[in-house]
Design a protein around this motif. Structure first.
Motif, PDB file in Angstrom:
ATOM      1  N   ALA A   1       0.809  -1.150  -0.032  1.00 56.75           N
ATOM      2  CA  ALA A   1       0.436  -0.254   0.123  1.00 56.75           C
ATOM      3  C   ALA A   1       1.072   1.272   0.038  1.00 56.75           C
ATOM      4  O   ALA A   1       0.580   1.865  -0.934  1.00 56.75           O
ATOM      5  CB  ALA A   1      -0.454  -0.053   0.907  1.00 56.75           C
ATOM      6  N   GLU A   2       1.584   1.569   0.482  1.00 55.69           N
ATOM      7  CA  GLU A   2       2.803   2.251   1.117  1.00 55.69           C
ATOM      8  C   GLU A   2       3.890   2.693  -0.528  1.00 55.69           C
ATOM      9  O   GLU A   2       3.543   3.095  -1.223  1.00 55.69           O
ATOM     10  CB  GLU A   2       3.782   1.948   1.706  1.00 55.69           C
ATOM     11  N   LEU A   3       3.773   1.486  -1.318  1.00 56.45           N
ATOM     12  CA  LEU A   3       4.755   1.904  -2.573  1.00 56.45           C
ATOM     13  C   LEU A   3       2.876   2.745  -3.837  1.00 56.45           C
ATOM     14  O   LEU A   3       3.811   3.466  -3.933  1.00 56.45           O
ATOM     15  CB  LEU A   3       4.842   0.425  -3.231  1.00 56.45           C
ATOM     16  N   ILE A   4       1.753   2.127  -3.613  1.00 60.00           N
ATOM     17  CA  ILE A   4       0.802   2.209  -4.281  1.00 60.00           C
ATOM     18  C   ILE A   4       1.157   3.766  -3.898  1.00 60.00           C
ATOM     19  O   ILE A   4       0.690   4.794  -4.818  1.00 60.00           O
ATOM     20  CB  ILE A   4       0.025   1.405  -4.158  1.00 60.00           C
ATOM     21  N   LEU A   5       0.661   4.326  -2.887  1.00 64.86           N
ATOM     22  CA  LEU A   5       0.683   5.769  -2.143  1.00 64.86           C
ATOM     23  C   LEU A   5       1.455   6.366  -3.566  1.00 64.86           C
ATOM     24  O   LEU A   5       1.683   7.922  -3.291  1.00 64.86           O
ATOM     25  CB  LEU A   5       0.587   6.139  -1.020  1.00 64.86           C
ATOM     26  N   ASN A   6       2.911   6.003  -3.290  1.00 67.21           N
ATOM     27  CA  ASN A   6       3.824   6.720  -3.437  1.00 67.21           C
ATOM     28  C   ASN A   6       4.464   7.077  -4.829  1.00 67.21           C
ATOM     29  O   ASN A   6       4.107   8.372  -5.089  1.00 67.21           O
ATOM     30  CB  ASN A   6       5.603   5.908  -3.455  1.00 67.21           C
TER      31      ASN A   6
END
Lengths: 109, 166
Positions: free
Chosen positions: A36-41
Motif C-alpha cells: 500500500a505504501e508503494l502504491i501511495l508513493n
C-alpha cells in the motif's frame, strides 16, 4: 515538455504494479501494508510530475503548487494509515495467533 | 545533470520496489522499502519540489519505516511465503491491462529520452508555508489534517494496547 512527463509515468506505473503485486502475492499483513505504501508513493509521484511538467505548470501561478499540496496530504494520510493499520495488525495478532490476512474469519469472540 | 539524477533516483525507486516485492524475508523487504522511498524523495527533488522531498525523507524514510520495523518485531513471521496458486486466475485476467499499461509507459519513456528541456528548480518552501496559512488556499485542509493525525494517534494507541486477560 510533455515528453519528459513520460519518464516519471514509467517509474510511477512500475511502482504501482509492484505495489499491487506485493499486496496480492503474500498473505502476511505487513507485506500488504508495504504494498500500500508503494502504491501511495506512485500516485503522489504522478501528482508532482503533472504539476511540474503538465498543463498546470503553464496555467495560473497557484496551479503549479497544487501537485505538491496533494502529495503532502498523501504523506500525512499515509502516516495516519500506517499507524492505525499497524495497531489493527497487533490487535489481530492478539485475537488470532497469526497475522495471515486469510485467517481472520469472525468479528467477535 | 538532471538526466543523471533522474536515472539514479528512478533506478533507486524501481530497484527498491522490485526488492520489496521479491525479497523472501520481511526485514529485507522493509529495508528495500527504505531504498524505494529514498528514490521517490530524490525524484521529488528532480521535479523541483525540495520541501516535499524533505517531508518524504522525514516522514516516510524516518518515520513509517521505523513503524514497520517495530511492527515486524512485534508480530510472528508467518505467511511470508508466496501464495501464488490463488493468483493464477487474477494474473491471467490482469495480463492484458498490465501489458498495455507497461507498453504505453515504455513508449513514453523512449520518447522522453530525446527530450532535454527541464525546468530550473525554484525554492518552494516559503510558497507552501504561505499557502498553508492562507484562508483562501489550504488553511482548512491543513487544520483538518492535524485533527486526522490526532485521531489516528489516539486511535492507534487504543487499538495497539494489550487487553487484560479475562
Amino acid at each position: 515538455m510533455d515528453a519528459i512527463l513520460a519518464r516519471y509515468f514509467f517509474v510511477g506505473a512500475a511502482m504501482f504494479l509492484l505495489g499491487i503485486f506485493t499486496m496480492v502475492s503474500r498473505r502476511n499483513a505487513i507485506y500488504v501494508l508495504m504494498g500500500a505504501e508503494l502504491i501511495l508513493n506512485a500516485a503522489a509521484l504522478n501528482f508532482v510530475a503533472f504539476a511540474r511538467y503538465g498543463a498546470a505548470a503553464r496555467g495560473p501561478a497557484g496551479a503549479a503548487l497544487d501537485g505538491s499540496m496533494f502529495a503532502i496530504f498523501i504523506v500525512i494520510l499515509a502516516a495516519a494509515e500506517a499507524a492505525v493499520a499497524l495497531g489493527i495488525v497487533l490487535q489481530l495478532y492478539q485475537h488470532f495467533p497469526s497475522i495471515d490476512v486469510s485467517k481472520p474469519n469472525r468479528l467477535s469472540d | 545533470m538532471n538526466d543523471f539524477s533522474f536515472l539514479f533516483f528512478g533506478g533507486c525507486a524501481l530497484a527498491g520496489s522490485l526488492l520489496v516485492a521479491l525479497m523472501p524475508r520481511l526485514v529485507h523487504s522493509a529495508f528495500a522499502l527504505v531504498l524505494a522511498l529514498l528514490g521517490v524523495a530524490g525524484l521529488y527533488w528532480t521535479l523541483g519540489s525540495d520541501f516535499l522531498g524533505g517531508v518524504q525523507l522525514l516522514v516516510y524514510v524516518g518515520g513509517i519505516t521505523i513503524l514497520f520495523i517495530y511492527g515486524i518485531m512485534l508480530t510472528p513471521k508467518d505467511a511470508t511465503r508466496w501464495s501464488l496458486p490463488g493468483l493464477v486466475l487474477p494474473g491471467f485476467v490482469a495480463v492484458v491491462p498490465v501489458g498495455v499499461m507497461l507498453h504505453l509507459a515504455w513508449k513514453g519513456l523512449e520518447a522522453s529520452l530525446h527530450a532535454t528541456t527541464t525546468l530550473e528548480p525554484v525554492p518552494s518552501t516559503a510558497t507552501i508555508g504561505e499557502a498553508f496559512l492562507t484562508r483562501d488556499q489550504y488553511l482548512i485542509p491543513f487544520e483538518l489534517a492535524s485533527l486526522v493525525l490526532l485521531a489516528a494517534l489516539v486511535g492507534s494507541v487504543y487499538l495497539a494496547r494489550r487487553r487484560k486477560e479475562s
